[in-house]
Enzyme design. Structure first.
Site, short mmCIF file in Angstrom:
data_model
loop_
_atom_site.label_atom_id
_atom_site.label_comp_id
_atom_site.label_asym_id
_atom_site.label_seq_id
_atom_site.Cartn_x
_atom_site.Cartn_y
_atom_site.Cartn_z
N GLY A 173 -13.24 -4.37 2.76
CA GLY A 173 -14.36 -5.14 2.24
C GLY A 173 -15.62 -4.29 2.21
O GLY A 173 -15.92 -3.56 3.15
N GLU A 188 0.80 -1.22 0.00
CA GLU A 188 0.00 0.00 0.00
C GLU A 188 0.84 1.27 0.00
O GLU A 188 0.37 2.34 -0.39
CB GLU A 188 -0.94 0.00 1.22
CG GLU A 188 -1.97 -1.12 1.16
CD GLU A 188 -2.76 -1.26 2.44
OE1 GLU A 188 -3.72 -2.03 2.44
OE2 GLU A 188 -2.42 -0.62 3.45
N ASP A 204 -12.84 -6.66 -1.80
CA ASP A 204 -13.71 -7.82 -1.71
C ASP A 204 -15.05 -7.38 -1.14
O ASP A 204 -15.23 -6.23 -0.76
CB ASP A 204 -13.09 -8.91 -0.83
CG ASP A 204 -12.83 -8.44 0.60
OD1 ASP A 204 -13.78 -8.48 1.41
OD2 ASP A 204 -11.70 -8.00 0.89
#
Length: 232
Positions: free
Chosen positions: A77, A11, A198
């Protein structure tokens, strides 16, 4: 000076690559990269995964570097059907979903003796991020909403439904609310930026590794544009 925190090497690696005049200091086993990016002074650091690592990292930015703002960039998510993999969520506020002091009369998620349930993000940073994202990531959607954090990777539909019902979150991850709490206690403006990797359901374990790289690209594009235009 802006502090930029990512939970994982992936990241922050692409951001570090573009920094100039870098000096590296290590505190609490974390490497803090101080230098210039797009002509602005920044500190970039990988916190490690989880709320404790994240909070320690944010406190070091406050104590050692006296940062004027903190941006936590990473992946999460989705908790809403309309928020697709690859989209960006900008925090309006953040709370810790695994905090439960309800036996003492506190709402679920509220930390005892804190004066707020959730920690509000900085509106100016969020407005800047929203404008920058539309410019550099025109192929995705940007959402503004609550980030819920806990020391759990959510990959279960029942747990996802519980998070939605109790907290009305937009996305879930493992660091943001801890950084938010540390920033709040120190009076430092903050923003959590999450690219969706996700759906936080039964497919999450499969989706995450497939879409992680794509999500990180969107986050990095946004972060670089924000720094170009940051005034703090």
């Amino acid at each position: 000076m802006l502090g930029i925190i990512g939970a994982m090497d992936e990241e922050v690696a692409k951001i570090k690559e573009q920094m100039e005049g870098v000096q590296v200091q290590t505190w609490a086993a974390m490497d803090f990269y101080r230098g210039t990016l797009e002509g602005k002074e920044v500190v970039v650091v990988r916190s490690g995964i989880g709320k404790v690592n994240a909070a320690v990292c944010a406190q070091i930015l406050a104590d050692r570097y006296q940062v004027s703002g903190i941006v936590n960039t990473g992946i999460a998510g989705s908790l809403k059907a309309e928020i697709d993999i690859g989209d960006i969520v900008l925090s309006t506020d953040a709370l810790q979903h695994d905090m439960d002091a309800t036996n003492f009369g506190y709402p679920l998620g509220q930390i005892p003796r804190m004066d707020v349930l959730s920690f509000p993000a900085d509106e100016k940073l969020r407005a800047l991020a929203k404008e920058c994202c539309s410019r550099v990531n025109p192929d995705i959607h940007t959402y503004e909403g609550r980030v819920v954090s806990g020391d759990q990777f959510i990959s279960d539909q029942a747990k996802k439904d519980w998070l939605i019902e109790n907290f009305q979150g937009f996305c879930t991850e493992m660091e943001g609310a801890a950084i938010a709490q540390a920033a709040y206690l120190n009076g430092i403006p903050f923003l959590i930026i999450r690219a969706i990797s996700d759906k936080a359901d039964n497919s999450a374990s499969v989706d995450y590794p497939t879409f992680e790289a794509k999500a990180i690209v969107h986050s990095v594009n946004l972060m670089l544009e924000m720094i170009r235009r940051y005034e703090g």
